[in-house]
Design an enzyme around this catalytic site. Structure first.
Site, mmCIF file in Angstrom:
data_model
loop_
_atom_site.group_PDB
_atom_site.id
_atom_site.type_symbol
_atom_site.label_atom_id
_atom_site.label_comp_id
_atom_site.label_asym_id
_atom_site.label_seq_id
_atom_site.Cartn_x
_atom_site.Cartn_y
_atom_site.Cartn_z
ATOM 1 C CE LYS A 113 40.315 -8.314 -56.272
ATOM 2 N NZ LYS A 113 40.492 -9.751 -55.973
ATOM 3 C CB SER A 142 39.256 -13.954 -56.265
ATOM 4 O OG SER A 142 38.428 -14.122 -55.139
ATOM 5 C CB SER A 181 37.051 -10.790 -55.097
ATOM 6 O OG SER A 181 38.409 -11.174 -55.093
#
Length: 482
Positions: free
Chosen positions: A80, A179, A155
């Protein structure tokens, strides 16, 4: 070659060690998936092909000499864009960091490299991880691999898409309000939100590089994958103190063998403080409960004695206070305006805004609610192996401006309640959760997920429960067309 990219991570590693496939061949399979899908999906935003190829060649040469770097020797995966990666652009979807190239690795990145992984690139996320869809002004929007007109969640949305579409074998994401679990649910993959204090967040943005650490509660790092066994492998590799994140507990990884499915005891619910949930999700959960009963499990429908309005307000206050402590006043004003602009009224939004500008007494009040809810949920789970509940109110919804209304069957629902309303309880209390796909009658229908919740510090036992559940729920299903 295309099928190689959809093997479970642990099987990729086994095949490399057995010299049934080379690290270069495996990387080529993943890069082929990137070439076929990434323009349409926009999951990988920084591709590091040159160094990934060099690393894969080194892995093959090392193996030829009899050297094995670790359990992920030669396996390609993604990170990420919130985690600092040496020499590789790391932006957290934030314009001010669009050219930021770290000189150090986040702890999770360093541990994956030490295990022998090949880092293919960084995956997309919303600006500073503050949304439940994945879009930003640096890289644009990421699309759901099942339907590009729909969100992949956030996210950790880019990572979920990369794993679902065979562009990555494994992803490391982060989760402060769903997320990891929301993208897993929307994209049909498996995700682990571990107990607070199991996997270090050192080197995660936010906080901002070089700034004092503000987020001390609720946020965790965790893996996304296509099997429960790969989540277990990632927890084994990533967990434990690192000498930087002082919230980490010295809890060693323990193997917990799975039992026969019929020996497990499950609680379940589709009721979170009266929040609406689509009929499709209610039906899928009820079907799962019936299937578990038919398999011989003890199954009971029950909701803990929790005031969810207090949960959402406290979660928002802690998030607002801790994130707000890391940013200047101008950024705090903009963040408050962002949450105030959302359609409808929500305890989550009120809590975030109050936290951004609150007093220390507000912060300690929110921590007191956290302590209370943690104890209540631990008591509720006593004597049970897991609690099953929805991830969000609906399957993946169509792309829209953040804060716009969401549709849950015939009702309009406030944006943050519709996404973070269900998963945020477990960030507040710190309980571990596995998000995993539910079976679908139509193989082309949008994925549906379930949260499998366990007791604090029982992550390994929870993973064994989730693995046993796959006897009923089935394996990962590849999205059509990828």
């Amino acid at each position: 070659m295309q099928e190689l990219a959809f093997l479970p991570t642990h099987q990729m590693a086994e095949r490399i060690r057995a010299r049934q496939v080379s690290a270069v061949e495996l990387l080529d399979a993943h890069l082929g998936q990137v070439s076929r899908n990434n323009v349409r999906l926009n999951a990988l935003v920084t591709l590091d092909e040159r160094r990934a190829r060099a690393r894969a060649r080194e892995a093959d040469a090392a193996l030829a000499r009899g050297e094995v770097w670790g359990p992920l020797h030669g396996v390609p995966l993604t990170i990420k864009d919130a985690f600092e990666t040496t020499g590789l652009r790391t932006t957290s979807g934030f314009d001010a960091l669009a050219r930021y190239v770290p000189e150090r690795d986040a702890t999770v990145v360093a541990r994956l490299k030490a295990a022998g992984a090949v880092i293919v690139g960084k995956t997309n996320m919303p600006r500073l991880a503050l949304d439940t869809q994945t879009h930003n002004t640096v890289f644009g929007r990421t699309n759901n691999p099942w339907d590009v007109a729909r969100t992949c969640g956030g996210s950790s949305g880019g990572g979920a898409v990369a794993v679902a579409a065979g562009m990555s074998s494994l992803e490391v994401g982060s989760d402060i309000g769903g997320s990891i679990r929301i993208p897993s649910h929307f994209c049909g993959v498996f995700g682990l939100k571990p107990t607070d204090g199991r996997i270090p967040l050192s080197g995660h943005i936010p906080g901002m590089p070089g700034a004092p650490r503000g987020v001390r509660h609720q946020g965790v790092a965790g893996p996304l994958a296509r099997t429960v066994e790969d989540l277990r492998l990632a927890l084994r590799l990533l967990g434990g103190p690192d000498g930087q994140d002082t919230e980490m507990a010295p809890v060693p990884f323990q193997e917990v063998p799975r039992r026969e499915l019929k020996t497990y005891r499950f609680l379940w619910t589709d009721d979170f403080g009266g929040l609406p949930v689509t009929a499709e999700i209610r039906s899928a959960l009820a079907s799962l409960a019936r299937a578990l009963e038919a398999a011989g499990c003890v199954v009971e429908r029950r909701t803990p004695p929790i005031d969810f309005e207090r949960v959402w307000l406290a979660w928002g206050m802690l998030l607002g206070a801790e994130v707000g402590s890391e940013i200047p006043n101008v950024a705090r004003v903009m963040t408050a305006l962002y949450f105030r602009s959302m359609r409808g009224d929500s305890a989550i939004n009120r809590g975030i805004i109050r936290g951004l500008w609150g007093r220390m007494s507000d912060y300690t009040q929110a921590l007191a609610v956290r302590d209370e809810m943690m104890a209540r949920l631990e008591s509720f789970l006593s004597g049970w192996d897991a609690w099953l509940c929805p991830v969000t109110m609906s399957p993946a919804f169509t792309h829209r401006q953040s804060g716009e209304w969401l549709e849950v069957d015939a009702r309009r629902v406030q944006y943050m309640e519709g996404t973070a309303g269900l998963p945020s309880l477990f960030n507040l209390t710190g309980h571990p959760v596995v998000a995993m796909p539910l079976p679908r009658a139509d193989a082309r229908a949008l994925p549906l997920g379930v949260q499998v919740v366990g007791r604090r510090w029982g992550d390994e036992a929870l993973l064994s429960v989730a693995e046993a559940l796959t006897d009923v729920t089935g394996p990962f299903q590849r999205p059509p067309g990828v």
